[in-house]
Design an enzyme around this catalytic site. Structure first.
Site, mmCIF file in Angstrom:
data_model
loop_
_atom_site.group_PDB
_atom_site.id
_atom_site.type_symbol
_atom_site.label_atom_id
_atom_site.label_comp_id
_atom_site.label_asym_id
_atom_site.label_seq_id
_atom_site.Cartn_x
_atom_site.Cartn_y
_atom_site.Cartn_z
ATOM 1 N N GLU A 136 13.682 -13.724 95.794
ATOM 2 C CA GLU A 136 13.055 -12.916 94.742
ATOM 3 C C GLU A 136 12.383 -11.672 95.318
ATOM 4 O O GLU A 136 11.639 -11.788 96.298
ATOM 5 C CB GLU A 136 12.021 -13.767 93.995
ATOM 6 C CG GLU A 136 11.534 -13.120 92.715
ATOM 7 C CD GLU A 136 10.637 -14.044 91.910
ATOM 8 O OE1 GLU A 136 10.740 -14.046 90.676
ATOM 9 O OE2 GLU A 136 9.833 -14.782 92.520
ATOM 10 N N GLY A 275 3.672 -18.554 97.895
ATOM 11 C CA GLY A 275 3.260 -19.936 97.696
ATOM 12 C C GLY A 275 4.435 -20.865 97.498
ATOM 13 O O GLY A 275 4.523 -21.931 98.110
ATOM 14 N N GLU A 278 10.813 -21.013 92.506
ATOM 15 C CA GLU A 278 11.297 -21.953 91.503
ATOM 16 C C GLU A 278 12.796 -22.149 91.493
ATOM 17 O O GLU A 278 13.396 -22.339 90.420
ATOM 18 C CB GLU A 278 10.841 -21.481 90.120
ATOM 19 C CG GLU A 278 11.449 -20.173 89.615
ATOM 20 C CD GLU A 278 10.676 -18.923 89.942
ATOM 21 O OE1 GLU A 278 10.903 -17.884 89.305
ATOM 22 O OE2 GLU A 278 9.821 -18.977 90.848
ATOM 23 N N GLU A 310 5.721 -24.185 89.475
ATOM 24 C CA GLU A 310 7.157 -24.044 89.731
ATOM 25 C C GLU A 310 7.971 -24.888 88.761
ATOM 26 O O GLU A 310 9.070 -24.484 88.348
ATOM 27 C CB GLU A 310 7.483 -24.431 91.177
ATOM 28 C CG GLU A 310 6.713 -23.649 92.228
ATOM 29 C CD GLU A 310 6.760 -22.149 92.040
ATOM 30 O OE1 GLU A 310 7.823 -21.628 91.644
ATOM 31 O OE2 GLU A 310 5.737 -21.485 92.273
#
Length: 861
Positions: A136, A275, A278, A310
């Protein structure tokens, strides 16, 4: 590189032309092990991609995306194309398309050391190699040829050839079909950025989630938990599975749409930039969520929140995805809100809204007051814009606004809207209007005005109570004044609860409450007329809206004397947050905030709030206190931390938290540093305090920064903990030493070379920037401004962001640094917009610090 920064207009045009029927991706990862390649080139792997797609305008052309050192072959509809003619390093030109097309790209792609694309990590503990992907917003093109935009979804089928003894995971169910070759089931239609591959000799634990659906059938979801072998002894997979099952129960209960992606693996991977991510069926997390030592419940709560965040993305983001990054909030705001909502409702962490109010929203308030603030639905022109918009507005402000939306339309209407949204747009892409349409259906409310006020404008309002009393000390009128910054003057509708508090014995408790719709500059809260005079008026009690809370003078005086007496943990957290905002806004001297922490933090029951207070107190001292008072303030904080450490219950999480805070504040007194040294070496003891390996490193860092631990001591500690975590700690400690030569070496490693991985860049910057070493860092003001444009051009965007943010000379907090920043911004008007944004944000933080220092200095005059 030409074309690397895809624009929204280019993506829109390509989506008009192209519909993707499917990807087949074959990766050969056997090159991940063994000797490095000869020469200076990167270590690479073979990637063969077959894309089947249709073109709405046959005869026209477009392009596919690929970031790779070289391309061996390109075939379009059976015709071999010359790679040198069609591939420019980031794009593959596709001319003369047919109605139906097959593109095959055979490339040599590079392993990553920056956490972008396919990251390769060598475990220093045992020499094993571990791989994982992170894409991402647009790094799948570093691993295979793609149409790299979220609205060109397609099914994916992966085949991975791996070294002997490895296991491989991807989004779909997979198995080793033959020696070293792993084949995975075709996925549902998903976006490129949420595809995933995890490969290596990982440790793997399994479980199963079972649920009986409404039609009587059983839904069985295989669960997996993955980590490096070196962390297996610390891996509490049972707790991860517990939270996972609780979350799946919650989302099935409320979304009425069964989890759509088959299995549910969760991989905890090294050197992760964020962190978690997903990826459906193969969620990746930073491995710091596996705790090597004793941590507080706040750490477990944070991990649970991220797991559930997530998981919410499986529906908000993976099943239904935004068309373009303008509507990033359609997944991140919802996941942030649903993560806290599900955690409070379904797990043992029932106090999660306190953490949300105190921690997450403070991130949003800061971001919303920067010059780069933007509406929740942002104007994202290109991928660099998108990368920077994973921020406190998209996540925490958006989640805060959704929390208010639930109060506005009602929880039942909100959840019914979500259910219709999933069913209506499953495996598709949406915009803002698609969500508003279902919420209007289920709530009966016109969402247009609400959306314009909350989603399409920027800035944060402040709400201040103004009260009058009669001769009998009863309220004749309580009004709420709403204000906005001149730069963002929008006044918004707020649903708020106003609480009245007074002392009962030694407690400060609420005795009256009324809800009101605040709109415009002044709103009278009719429900509190006639109430007895309070000692504290708390606007936005229960944290229903997103705003900065202000106090009348009487309430502020009460907090100065009795903040620790507030019995309700959420109300107390809201007051702390409001006082911190006053400090940041130069309306309360930093020394006053530090005094409140010293007097009342020791009574704070919520461990997450306590940890946040410690962070704020350090920031107040390092950035907002007058320079002349810093030494005294540091002494007071260290004394207070040691006092609370000795008073804390032996073995408690509060004791551990105060121990870490003492280590962070022991900056001046020789006795404090000697105590830290004694604790680190085992010569000193505090009853109940277990000095495990992580705490040893926490104690060693300030010792290194004060010249009490040289290189030999740091290397000896690494020998005790020769692990990936130990290496990061070692690098941080080495860069923290108070030496001009050390700083020059650290600067060169980060800025002048590309020899460090992303995690070691972060650790080196953290060690380099020490608040007690301002004089040592003076030479790096000019060096910073000379270097950042080159760094931005030559390094990956992730490393560029780390360097530009982390090395900004914020500790040289004077007007000359502000002037140097302004001069750079003026003379580099044509610098990349994303780079200018980072510098503008740092400049704003510095200007805010100078205003706060002036406020604090005036208080001490």
């Amino acid at each position: 590189m030409p074309g690397e920064n895809l624009s929204r207009d280019e993506a829109r045009r390509r989506a008009e032309l192209v519909s993707v029927d499917g990807y087949e991706v074959a990766l050969d990862l056997r090159s991940a092990v063994g000797e490095a390649p000869d020469g200076a080139g990167p270590r690479t792997f073979r990637s063969v991609t077959t894309i089947r797609f249709r073109c709405a305008e046959p005869g026209t052309g477009t392009f596919a995306d690929l970031l790779a050192p070289s391309v061996t072959a390109v075939t379009l509809n059976g015709e071999k194309l010359d790679p040198a003619a069609v591939f420019d390093g980031s794009r593959i030109a596709l001319a003369g398309l047919a109605a139906e097309n097959v593109l095959v790209v055979d490339a040599q792609c590079a392993y990553s050391r920056t956490g972008e694309g396919l990251h390769r990590f060598v475990d220093p503990e045992d020499g094993e190699v571990y791989l994982y992907t992170q894409y991402e917003p647009a790094d799948a093109r570093r691993v295979f040829a793609t149409f790299e935009q979220p609205d060109l979804k397609a099914p994916f089928r992966f085949e991975v050839t791996a070294p002997e003894g490895w296991s491989v995971w991807s989004n779909g169910e997979g198995a080793q079909a033959e020696d070293g070759v792993w084949r995975f089931a075709e996925t549902k239609p998903i976006s490129t950025y949420i595809t995933a591959v995890v490969a290596g000799p990982y440790h793997y634990e399994t479980d199963v989630y079972t649920r009986i659906l409404d039609d009587g059938t059983a839904l069985k979801i295989p669960l997996g938990a993955i980590c490096r072998k070196g962390l297996a002894r610390h891996f509490d997979a049972d707790d991860i599975f517990l939270v996972t099952k609780q979350g799946l129960d919650f989302f099935h209960d409320h979304f009425d749409y069964p989890y759509p992606f088959g299995k549910y693996d969760q991989a905890f991977v090294p050197e992760y930039n964020i962190g978690a991510m997903e990826n459906p069926g193969c969620v990746t997390f930073r491995e710091e969520f596996i705790f090597r030592g004793k941590v507080t419940q706040a750490s477990y709560e944070r991990r649970a929140n991220v797991i559930l965040h997530e998981m919410a993305h499986m529906w908000f983001g993976d099943l239904v995805t935004m068309v373009w990054w303008d509507d990033l909030w359609l997944k991140e705001s919802f996941a942030d809100f649903m993560g806290s909502f599900s955690m409070v409702e379904a797990t043992r962490f029932t106090n999660g809204w306190v953490t949300f109010a105190n921690n997450r929203k403070s991130w949003a308030y800061r971001a919303d007051q920067l010059p780069s603030t933007h509406p929740i639905t942002a104007d994202i022109r290109d991928l660099e814009d998108a990368k920077l918009n994973f921020d406190g507005i998209t996540y925490a402000k958006g989640a805060s606004v959704l929390k208010q939306l639930v109060a506005y339309v009602g929880q039942d209407a909100f959840l019914e809207g979500a259910r219709r949204y999933f069913k209506r747009h499953a495996y598709g892409n949406t915009r803002l209007g698609d969500l508003l349409a279902v919420l209007e259906e289920t709530s009966g409310r016109d969402m247009t005005a609400w959306s314009q006020s909350w989603l399409q404008t920027a800035g944060v309002n402040s709400l201040t109570p103004v009260v009058t009393y009669d001769a009998g000390d009863r309220i004749t009128e309580l009004a709420v004044i709403q204000e906005a910054a001149e730069s963002h003057p929008e006044l918004r509708p707020h649903r708020v609860a106003v609480g009245l508090y007074r002392r009962q014995g030694t407690d400060l408790v609420r005795y009256a409450r009324a809800e009101a719709d605040v709109a415009g500059p002044r709103t009278v809260v009719e429900g509190l007329t006639g109430a007895e005079k309070p000692e504290l008026i708390l606007v936005n009690d229960e944290d229903l809206t997103y705003c900065k809370i202000r106090f009348d003078e009487g309430s502020l005086a009460t907090l100065r004397a009795h903040l620790g007496d507030i019995t309700d943990s959420l109300a107390r957290a809201l007051c702390w947050s409001a006082l911190w905002n006053l400090t940041r806004d130069a309306l309360m001297p930093a020394r006053d905030f530090i005094d409140l922490v010293l007097r009342f933090a020791g009574r704070e029951s919520d461990i997450g709030v306590l940890q946040t207070l410690h962070t704020w107190a350090r920031s107040a001292l390092e950035h907002y206190a007058a320079p002349a008072w810093r030494e005294e303030g540091g002494r007071l904080l260290a004394e207070g931390a040691l006092r609370e450490l000795r008073l804390a219950e032996p073995g408690s999480q509060h004791q551990l938290t105060w121990a870490r805070f003492f280590a962070a504040t022991a900056t001046s007194a020789a006795a404090d540093l000697q105590l830290l040294q004694g604790l680190q070496e085992g010569r000193a003891k505090i009853d109940g305090l277990e000095v495990d390996q992580e705490l040893r490193w926490a104690f060693l860092l300030p010792l290194a920064a004060h010249g009490m631990a040289d290189e030999s001591v740091i290397e000896a500690e690494l020998a005790r903990d020769d692990t990936a975590s130990g290496k990061r700690h070692e690098v941080r400690c080495l860069a923290a030493r108070p030496s001009a030569a050390v700083k020059a070496q650290a600067w060169a490693l980060v800025v002048e070379s590309d020899s460090l991985s992303n995690a070691l860049v972060e650790a080196t910057i953290s060690g380099f920037v020490q608040p007690g070493q301002r004089e040592l860092l003076v030479p790096y003001v000019s060096k910073y401004f000379d270097a950042i444009e080159r760094v931005w051009a030559e390094r990956s965007i992730q490393i560029g962001m780390d360097v530009v943010r982390g090395l900004f000379p914020s500790l040289q907090d004077d007007e000359s640094t502000l002037a140097a920043t302004d001069e750079w911004l003026t003379s580099h008007a044509d610098a990349p917009p994303a780079l200018r944004r980072l510098v503008l944000e740092a400049r704003d933080d510095l200007a805010r610090a100078l205003r706060a220092q002036a406020c604090d200095g005036a208080a001490g005059a």
